[in-house]
Design a protein around this motif. Structure first.
Motif, short mmCIF file in Angstrom:
data_model
loop_
_atom_site.label_atom_id
_atom_site.label_comp_id
_atom_site.label_asym_id
_atom_site.label_seq_id
_atom_site.Cartn_x
_atom_site.Cartn_y
_atom_site.Cartn_z
N MET A 1 40.25 37.86 35.91
CA MET A 1 39.27 38.68 35.97
C MET A 1 37.96 39.22 36.32
N LEU A 2 37.50 40.16 36.97
CA LEU A 2 35.67 40.48 37.43
C LEU A 2 34.72 40.62 36.02
N ARG A 3 34.16 39.55 36.19
CA ARG A 3 32.84 40.06 34.81
C ARG A 3 31.38 40.41 35.72
N LEU A 4 31.03 41.24 36.10
CA LEU A 4 29.22 41.87 36.10
C LEU A 4 28.94 41.95 35.53
N ILE A 5 27.39 41.03 35.39
CA ILE A 5 26.55 40.67 34.71
C ILE A 5 24.95 41.65 35.31
N LEU A 16 32.91 46.31 44.31
CA LEU A 16 34.39 46.42 43.72
C LEU A 16 35.10 46.89 45.32
N CYS A 17 33.72 46.79 46.67
CA CYS A 17 34.70 47.51 47.38
C CYS A 17 35.15 47.17 48.15
N ILE A 18 35.64 45.52 47.53
CA ILE A 18 36.22 44.67 48.62
C ILE A 18 37.88 44.39 48.06
N ASP A 19 38.49 45.26 48.09
CA ASP A 19 39.93 45.70 47.97
C ASP A 19 39.74 46.13 46.65
N ALA A 20 39.23 46.30 45.81
CA ALA A 20 39.04 46.11 44.05
C ALA A 20 40.24 46.96 43.25
N VAL A 21 40.89 48.18 44.30
CA VAL A 21 41.13 48.35 43.64
C VAL A 21 43.29 48.21 43.98
N ASN A 22 43.46 47.30 44.88
CA ASN A 22 44.36 46.84 44.75
C ASN A 22 43.91 45.43 44.24
N LYS A 23 43.02 44.42 44.08
CA LYS A 23 42.87 43.19 42.99
C LYS A 23 42.22 43.01 42.12
N VAL A 24 41.48 44.33 41.64
CA VAL A 24 41.20 43.32 39.72
C VAL A 24 41.76 44.19 38.65
N LYS A 25 42.22 43.59 38.38
CA LYS A 25 42.81 43.33 36.63
C LYS A 25 42.00 43.58 35.67
N ARG A 26 40.94 43.41 35.54
CA ARG A 26 39.97 42.50 34.15
C ARG A 26 38.81 43.00 35.04
N PRO A 42 35.29 52.18 43.33
CA PRO A 42 36.14 51.66 44.46
C PRO A 42 36.98 51.85 43.68
N LEU A 43 37.35 51.67 42.08
CA LEU A 43 38.44 51.77 41.62
C LEU A 43 39.61 53.15 41.37
N ARG A 44 38.98 54.21 41.90
CA ARG A 44 40.32 55.53 41.71
C ARG A 44 41.35 55.41 42.47
N GLY A 45 42.03 55.29 41.00
CA GLY A 45 43.37 55.56 41.66
C GLY A 45 44.12 54.43 41.41
N SER A 46 43.70 52.78 40.77
CA SER A 46 44.20 51.39 41.16
C SER A 46 45.02 52.02 40.04
N LEU A 47 46.80 51.41 40.69
CA LEU A 47 47.84 50.85 39.58
C LEU A 47 48.29 49.40 39.36
N ILE A 48 46.75 48.60 39.24
CA ILE A 48 46.99 47.45 39.04
C ILE A 48 45.42 47.19 37.52
N ILE A 49 45.22 47.74 37.80
CA ILE A 49 43.93 47.75 36.34
C ILE A 49 44.56 47.39 35.24
N GLU A 50 44.39 46.52 34.37
CA GLU A 50 45.00 46.44 32.85
C GLU A 50 43.52 46.98 31.78
N GLN A 51 42.98 46.46 31.54
CA GLN A 51 41.67 45.97 31.02
C GLN A 51 40.31 46.49 31.67
N ILE A 52 39.79 47.87 30.60
CA ILE A 52 38.18 48.46 31.65
C ILE A 52 37.63 47.83 30.57
N ASP A 53 36.72 47.35 30.39
CA ASP A 53 35.15 46.86 29.25
C ASP A 53 34.00 47.72 30.10
N LEU A 54 33.76 48.59 29.02
CA LEU A 54 32.48 50.11 29.16
C LEU A 54 31.24 49.13 28.40
N SER A 55 31.64 48.84 27.30
CA SER A 55 30.95 48.37 26.31
C SER A 55 29.81 48.40 26.81
#
Length: 329
Positions: A1-5, A16-26, A42-55
């Motif tokens: 899981m990647l948490r950005l603060i 996110l440019c560090i291959d986030a499209v293929n590495k970041v799941k949450r 950088p997340l555009r078109g990701s097939l592995i992202i499972e959860q995105i919290d934009l709150s």
């Protein structure tokens, strides 16, 4: 899981440019209130992202942010569309900013995206409750897109039937040892299963809230009361001096200390604080003094009883000393 603060768009994009499209799941954007959302590219078109919290708020925190955050539907929704339109999409949970969910409109970009997301989920393999095997979602919407005229509904834009913590799917009718398997917290607007977070019913509003979301409890019975009820004075009272909170039952019952509003000095505090101010010589209101008179009488009685007990103990000590002197002589 990647948490950005506390990131801004440029910093976020670099991370996110560090291959986030293929590495970041949450992905959770805690306190990133200054982003516009463009940095999510950088997340555009990701097939592995499972959860995105934009709150933009942390777990067990209310979703309301002031001033309103800058995150933009026009920047974020095209990226989310690029994810959900791909075959093999893994996205299971979205948490949206509160500002997007307020004042819903069928003509908005956000409302149109909710429809596309729900359609995408309906096109996938059927998902059943892990407890009772009931087909999900119950209301045919994974994200609430129901608009009732111009009335703002608290559930609009909320993701259903998925635990925020473990992403497991449950219905809202199953119970485990008397506790609901999946419940929604009315403080943080997140849904949790019983294994991830314990819920408790507020004494005042009778709604469920995460135990970690509670900041107040009744000073007398220790029952939990949510922050919204305390702020609005909903069937509870809070002392202006010490911040103690009393539920309606305890404040109207036999509790020794109660919160009362004085119509003469307009002070709203508990009797303990009135008594403390009286001792310090700062209680000049006759009505407030009259209110604490039972406490003063009770305190005087206790002091008298303690004094009498000390007299008895003192007498016993004198007898023991006299007896020791007699033996020694």
């Amino acid at each position: 899981m990647l948490r950005l603060i506390n990131h801004i768009d440029t910093m976020m994009e670099e991370v996110l440019c560090i291959d986030a499209v293929n590495k970041v799941k949450r992905l959770k954007l805690t306190s990133c209130v200054n982003i516009t959302g463009a940095g999510l590219e950088p997340l555009r078109g990701s097939l592995i992202i499972e959860q995105i919290d934009l709150s933009l708020v942390g777990e067990h925190q209310p979703p309301h942010i002031s001033p309103e955050p800058q995150i933009s539907c026009s920047n974020v929704l095209p990226i989310l569309d690029s994810i959900i339109e791909r075959e093999g999409c893994s996205l299971m949970h979205l948490q949206f900013p509160q500002v997007w969910r307020e004042g819903p409109s069928t003509a908005s970009e956000f409302h149109a995206f909710i429809g596309r997301y729900n359609q995408m989920r309906r096109n996938l393999v059927a998902i059943n409750c892990l407890e009772c095997n009931q087909r999900l979602p119950g209301g045919n919407q994974w994200i609430d897109g129901y608009i009732d005229g111009y009335i703002s509904r608290p559930d609009y834009g909320t993701h259903y039937n998925t635990c925020y913590g473990c992403l497991k799917h449950y219905c809202y009718e199953c119970k485990i040892d008397g506790e609901w398997q999946l419940e929604d917290c009315r403080t943080c607007d997140r849904h949790y299963c019983v294994d991830c977070t314990k819920m408790h019913t507020c004494l005042s509003c009778d709604k469920s809230h995460c135990n970690d979301c509670y900041e107040h409890e009744c000073h007398n019975c220790n029952g939990l009361i949510c922050s919204e009820c305390v702020e609005e004075g909903n069937d509870c009272d809070q002392c202006e001096d010490c911040d103690k909170v009393f539920c309606l039952e305890c404040n109207d019952g036999q509790s020794e200390s109660k919160v009362r509003h004085c119509h003469h000095c307009h002070n709203r505090c508990c009797d303990d604080c009135r008594l403390r101010r009286f001792r310090l010589g700062r209680q000049g209101c006759v009505e407030c003094i009259r209110r604490i008179s039972p406490l003063l009488v009770g305190e005087s009685k206790r002091m008298y009883e303690e004094n009498e007990q000390l007299k008895v103990e003192n007498k016993m000590l004198h007898s023991e000393i006299k007896e020791m002197k007699t033996r020694g002589g």
